[in-house]
Design an enzyme around this catalytic site. Structure first.
Site, mmCIF file in Angstrom:
data_model
loop_
_atom_site.group_PDB
_atom_site.id
_atom_site.type_symbol
_atom_site.label_atom_id
_atom_site.label_comp_id
_atom_site.label_asym_id
_atom_site.label_seq_id
_atom_site.Cartn_x
_atom_site.Cartn_y
_atom_site.Cartn_z
ATOM 1 N N GLU A 1 2.148 3.423 8.535
ATOM 2 C CA GLU A 1 1.064 2.479 8.799
ATOM 3 C C GLU A 1 1.486 1.044 8.528
ATOM 4 O O GLU A 1 1.166 0.132 9.302
ATOM 5 C CB GLU A 1 -0.165 2.795 7.927
ATOM 6 C CG GLU A 1 -0.735 4.176 8.122
ATOM 7 C CD GLU A 1 -0.214 5.205 7.128
ATOM 8 O OE1 GLU A 1 -0.991 6.068 6.724
ATOM 9 O OE2 GLU A 1 0.990 5.144 6.778
ATOM 10 N N CYS B 1 -2.152 2.088 2.005
ATOM 11 C CA CYS B 1 -2.308 1.849 3.444
ATOM 12 C C CYS B 1 -3.757 1.549 3.806
ATOM 13 O O CYS B 1 -4.019 0.719 4.677
ATOM 14 C CB CYS B 1 -1.764 3.027 4.236
ATOM 15 S SG CYS B 1 0.036 3.173 4.094
ATOM 16 N N HIS C 1 5.880 3.010 4.542
ATOM 17 C CA HIS C 1 4.952 3.934 5.198
ATOM 18 C C HIS C 1 4.799 3.577 6.674
ATOM 19 O O HIS C 1 4.902 2.413 7.064
ATOM 20 C CB HIS C 1 3.581 3.871 4.531
ATOM 21 C CG HIS C 1 3.538 4.436 3.157
ATOM 22 N ND1 HIS C 1 2.445 5.067 2.644
ATOM 23 C CD2 HIS C 1 4.480 4.462 2.164
ATOM 24 C CE1 HIS C 1 2.683 5.465 1.411
ATOM 25 N NE2 HIS C 1 3.913 5.098 1.094
#
Length: 145
Positions: free
Chosen positions: A47, A78, A45
């Site tokens: 993030e 996240c 991801h």
């Protein structure tokens, strides 16, 4: 957020266009974009990538005083990382009505992390919308063959 949008575009064409940057004292110290498909990684991801880059650049996993700008509302994974890294504030573009963990489906950040939603939300939403529209078109064409 404009820099996060630039990162999101770099996710294309294989990954959902999500980008993130970590900022400290007005300076970007970490950048990330989705690479789940590209790297075959469930943790790929934006993030995660941005926070890991910021931690390496500061030499500390504690990112107190740092802010995260991300084009899509963080998911539960996240959100946990954001809290663990001690991020001060999360600015995000579009809400994620399926997996959002900053107020839409879940609220895992408040009161620990300040949340500032819908920053360049129209632009973030449009980028995501185009991606999923193109994916549906490709899927329909494959089904017609």
């Amino acid at each position: 957020m404009e820099e996060a949008l630039k990162e999101a575009v770099l996710s294309l064409p294989e990954d959902v266009p999500v980008g993130a940057v970590v900022v400290k004292d007005g300076k970007i110290i970490g950048r990330g974009r989705n690479v789940r498909e590209k790297d075959h990684s469930p943790s790929g991801h934006a993030e995660v990538r941005a926070i890991e880059a910021a931690a390496k650049s500061t030499g500390d996993w504690r990112l107190s005083g740092c802010d995260l700008y991300v084009t899509l509302e963080p998911c539960p994974m996240c959100a946990g990382l954001i809290r663990s890294a001690r991020i001060r504030c999360v600015y995000f573009g579009a809400y994620d009505p399926e997996y959002g963990a900053a107020g839409s489906v879940y609220n895992l950040l408040d009161p620990f992390v300040k949340i500032r939603p819908y920053v360049l939300g129209t632009e973030s939403g449009a980028l995501l919308g185009r991606f999923f529209s193109e994916m549906r078109e490709k899927s329909e064409k494959r089904g017609a063959l």
